[in-house]
Enzyme design. Structure first.
Site, PDB file in Angstrom:
ATOM      1  N   ALA A 158       0.848  -1.190   0.000  1.00  0.00           N
ATOM      2  CA  ALA A 158       0.000   0.000   0.000  1.00  0.00           C
ATOM      3  C   ALA A 158       0.886   1.244   0.000  1.00  0.00           C
ATOM      4  O   ALA A 158       2.094   1.158   0.180  1.00  0.00           O
ATOM      5  CB  ALA A 158      -0.884  -0.009   1.243  1.00  0.00           C
TER       6      ALA A 158
ATOM      7  N   GLY B 275      -0.589  -4.651   1.412  1.00  0.00           N
ATOM      8  CA  GLY B 275      -1.712  -4.463   0.493  1.00  0.00           C
ATOM      9  C   GLY B 275      -1.551  -5.248  -0.804  1.00  0.00           C
ATOM     10  O   GLY B 275      -2.540  -5.651  -1.417  1.00  0.00           O
TER      11      GLY B 275
ATOM     12  N   GLU C 286      -2.752  -8.568   0.034  1.00  0.00           N
ATOM     13  CA  GLU C 286      -4.178  -8.529   0.387  1.00  0.00           C
ATOM     14  C   GLU C 286      -5.073  -8.495  -0.848  1.00  0.00           C
ATOM     15  O   GLU C 286      -6.129  -9.133  -0.876  1.00  0.00           O
ATOM     16  CB  GLU C 286      -4.458  -7.321   1.295  1.00  0.00           C
TER      17      GLU C 286
ATOM     18  N   GLU D 112       3.102  -5.376   8.536  1.00  0.00           N
ATOM     19  CA  GLU D 112       2.540  -4.137   9.093  1.00  0.00           C
ATOM     20  C   GLU D 112       2.907  -3.856  10.540  1.00  0.00           C
ATOM     21  O   GLU D 112       3.081  -2.701  10.926  1.00  0.00           O
ATOM     22  CB  GLU D 112       1.009  -4.140   8.951  1.00  0.00           C
TER      23      GLU D 112
END
Ligand code: NAD
Length: 703
Positions: free
Chosen positions: A65, A104, A107, A127
């Site tokens: 991300a 991300g 994910e 994370e």
């Protein structure tokens, strides 16, 4: 780059291929998200599509991300809706991954129906190291695919896993040898041919984890992440996947991740993440090219020279090491060989790679062997006369344009530069021990250093994978200068009756990688006293100054190297043992110096060690030794074991409050006298004006 070029749709028969290209690492930025959304709209308009393939061009599939968005309003809902659109597609959705697939990036793949990857791909959910938890469905979809235990293994372990592990865990369906785009297309075609439909992660349920499993990970988190909350928040979110339907689980995850983003540990870790990306930028450097570094030279095959030689060889750059005798060279090469051999033994290096790297390191007794070197780093004994002689010789032996660097820790690089006819090409390159391991590189420029030398060493730092911080000349540069007061107080407190273990435990409990007294034992207590002897005229008139070190060295206690220093060691083991003999020596010195004895709380130990360290940072900042405040934070987090989750000294000072720090300095000044406790003028200014460091930097830049 427009949305259409970031994400485009190509049709291959009845398969729609969505291809993303967002260099350098396909970060899932807002533009990527809207590009993907537009691509899905486009796919929806195509007739006769029977499968969708998602892949990325460039060095990697989605690397993660956009961490830059952390500071803005929450974006999880946007991620969630986009990923849900992929999941909801009525035809099978295949993702093809390569490179480094983090956070991300993984994910989005988990929200698709089938996953394939090129060999060598690495997957991770790191994370918690940034003080947060996966926020794009990772805590809810991962357990639906691989169960709670393995999910927690990935999230709490925070270490990337490889393709075989992905296959074994079950979030990966197939490894694709050969061309990934072709192989993944064939895989999608097979699915269509076999009549396979969508396979939605959302439809799966999760078996609850036993208390034993949850407690095991909580214990791991306590050990691996002291003082942090995020790993426990992650456990809470993952645990909930067993009881909540996906939409509710995702909402819980959203709430938890957005709470986590506001914690000091996240603010600190994210600050350091960005600070490390800033250090390479040199303010006011005129445009120009760095000189290529194709060959290197090192003077001195000792502790530092050997480690630095490995840095060159690890980057594939041939390097010549010079020393005064064949014996010294042989000794140095033996250490290098041993270091590589231990990497081979630990499976970090193949024997072939070891041989390749060793072949890049040559020894010589003759400066003529440096004629081709583009960067030469001097790492001989810490003596100005010796270094000047060496730089005069390098000036004669090296080609024009070669950067001549010194690894000095304390000497004035300007004076060294003046010993040459090319001071514009002279810099300090201050590596940290062990040089082949520690990421920090302080780059010291003098008033005479030219822009091209700076550019060249900045690029060189990148090539050898170091984190460079540019500093100006001052005693101790950034890191060691700030350590002076920190270590002074630790030593003073053991004279006041604190036990070494008590001081080190306080510092380690707070988050320092190693207590400072244990650091001295590791580095050699005598190394410190030698530096202090050589620089006695610089130090304040305090008869107790660094006297704990002197007392130990005078009693023959040099640290780990002879099994006794602040602690006692047994051969072959680095574990520290309390030693009554060391205490007796310290007590005797304290009595001779009439140091008043007192009790120390953990709180006092922390304040007395950390406040001088932080305070000196404000002097360094005000004097313009560094380009920006965050550079100081990088020096301490990457070179001195300062906890990243506390953001580095300047960030931490702001977290506790500059007024608190300032008043704390005044409080100790009242108690111990102003000699060591004078608040930095900049700290005083900011504490009284309420201005933040960022605001001050902005106004200083304008002025
Ligand atoms: P060291 O004693 O391990 O090695 C010094 C080497 O230089 C020896 O091999 C010696 O034979 C060689 N040498 C001496 N005179 C020479 C000459 N005239 N020509 C060629 N070689 C010569 O020392 P070290 O710990 O590697 O430190 C080297 C430099 O790095 C010093 O300036 C020190 O302040 C600095 N430094 C050391 C550390 C550390 O932790 N050891 C960290 C940062 C910087």
């Amino acid at each position: 780059m427009s949305n259409e070029t970031i994400a485009r749709v190509e049709r291959d028969g009845d398969i729609a291929v969505i291809i993303v290209n967002n260099p350098p690492v396909n970060t899932i930025t807002a533009a990527v998200r809207s590009g993907l959304s537009a691509a899905l709209d486009q796919v929806a308009g195509l007739e006769g599509i029977r499968a969708v393939l998602l892949r990325c061009e460039g060095s990697t599939y989605f690397s993660g991300a956009d961490i830059g968005e952390f500071n803005g309003p929450p974006k999880e809902a946007e991620y969630r809706e986009l990923f849900a659109r992929f999941e909801a597609l009525a035809v099978p959705v295949v993702v093809a991954m390569h490179g480094t697939v983090m956070g991300g990036g993984l994910e989005i793949a988990l929200a698709c129906h089938y996953r394939v990857a090129a060999p060598g791909t690495r997957f991770g959910l790191p994370e918690v190291t940034l003080g947060i938890i996966p926020g794009g469905g990772g805590t809810q979809r991962t357990p639906r695919l691989i169960g709670i235990e393995k999910t927690l293994d990935m999230i709490i372990g925070a270490r990337p896993v490889d393709v075989p592990t992905g296959l074994a865990y079950g979030f990966l369906d197939q490894a694709i040898e050969g061309d990934l785009a072709t192989g993944a297309l064939a895989y999608a075609r097979q699915l269509v041919a076999s009549g396979a439909g969508p396979r939605r992660t959302a439809d799966r349920t999760v078996a609850p984890a036993s208390n034993e499993v949850l407690e095991r990970f909580a214990a791991q988190a306590r050990k691996q992440y002291p003082n942090r909350e995020a790993p426990f928040t992650a456990i809470e979110a993952v645990k909930a996947s067993a009881s909540l339907p996906l939409p509710e689980g995702l909402l819980l995850e959203d709430k938890l991740v957005n709470g986590a983003k506001l914690t000091p540990e996240s603010l600190g870790a994210v600050h350091v993440f960005f600070a490390e990306r800033e250090t390479r930028k040199v303010v006011g450097l005129p445009p120009g090219e760095a000189r290529p570094v194709k060959a290197g030279g090192i003077i001195g095959a000792g502790t530092m020279g050997g480690g630095i030689a490995m840095c060159f060889a690890n980057a594939g750059i041939p390097v010549t090491v010079i020393d005064t005798s064949q014996e010294a060279l042989d000794r140095g090469f033996k250490v290098i060989d041993g270091n590589y051999e231990s990497m081979v033994k630990r499976g970090r290096l193949t024997p072939e790679d070891k041989a390749k790297r060793l072949a890049l390191i040559n020894g010589s007794l003759d400066y003529a062997a440096l004629s081709r070197a583009d960067v030469v780093i001097e790492a001989v004994f810490e003596s100005m006369d010796l270094k000047k002689k060496i730089f005069t010789a390098l000036d004669k032996a090296c080609k024009p344009g070669a950067v001549l660097a010194s690894n000095t820790s304390t000497l004035d690089v300007t004076e060294i530069a003046r010993a040459t006819s090319r001071p514009a090409d002279v810099v300090g390159l201050h590596f940290f021990s062990p040089a082949n391991v520690m990421p920090l590189l302080e780059i010291v420029r003098t008033e005479l250093t030219g822009p091209q030398a700076i550019r060249t060493v900045m690029e060189f730092a990148k090539a050898i994978r170091k984190t460079p911080v540019l500093a100006r000349v001052c005693y101790g540069f950034v890191g060691n200068r700030m350590m002076e007061g920190y270590a002074r107080e630790a030593e003073r407190m053991v004279l006041e009756g604190a036990e070494p273990r008590q001081v080190d435990h306080a510092l380690e409990g707070w988050g320092m990688a190693m207590g400072i007294l244990a650091v001295f034992d590791m580095a050699g207590v005598d190394v410190g006293t030698n530096v202090h002897k050589a620089n006695a005229d610089r130090y304040p008139p305090d008869p107790t100054y660094y006297q704990a070190d002197f007392a130990l060295v005078e009693a023959g206690r040099f640290g780990q190297k002879n099994g006794k220093g602040y602690y006692r060691y047994v051969p072959g083991d680095r574990a520290r043992h309390d030693d009554p003999e060391a205490l007796a020596i310290l007590r005797a010195r304290a009595a001779a110096l009439k140091v008043p004895q007192r009790e120390h709380t953990t709180h006092e130990i922390l304040e007395r060690c950390l406040y001088p360290l932080l305070n000196e940072g404000f002097r360094i900042l005000e004097e313009g030794i560094v380009q920006r405040a965050s550079d100081i934070d990088v020096v301490w987090t990457s070179g001195y074991g300062f906890p990243r989750y506390r953001g580095g000294p300047i960030h931490y000072a702001e977290q506790i409050g500059l007024k608190v720090l300032y008043e704390g300095m005044l409080r100790y000044a009242k108690e111990f006298g102003p000699m060591h406790w004078e608040p930095a003028p900049l700290l005083k200014q900011l504490a009284s004006s309420g201005q933040t460091v960022a605001q001050w930097e902005q106004s200083a830049r304008k002025a």
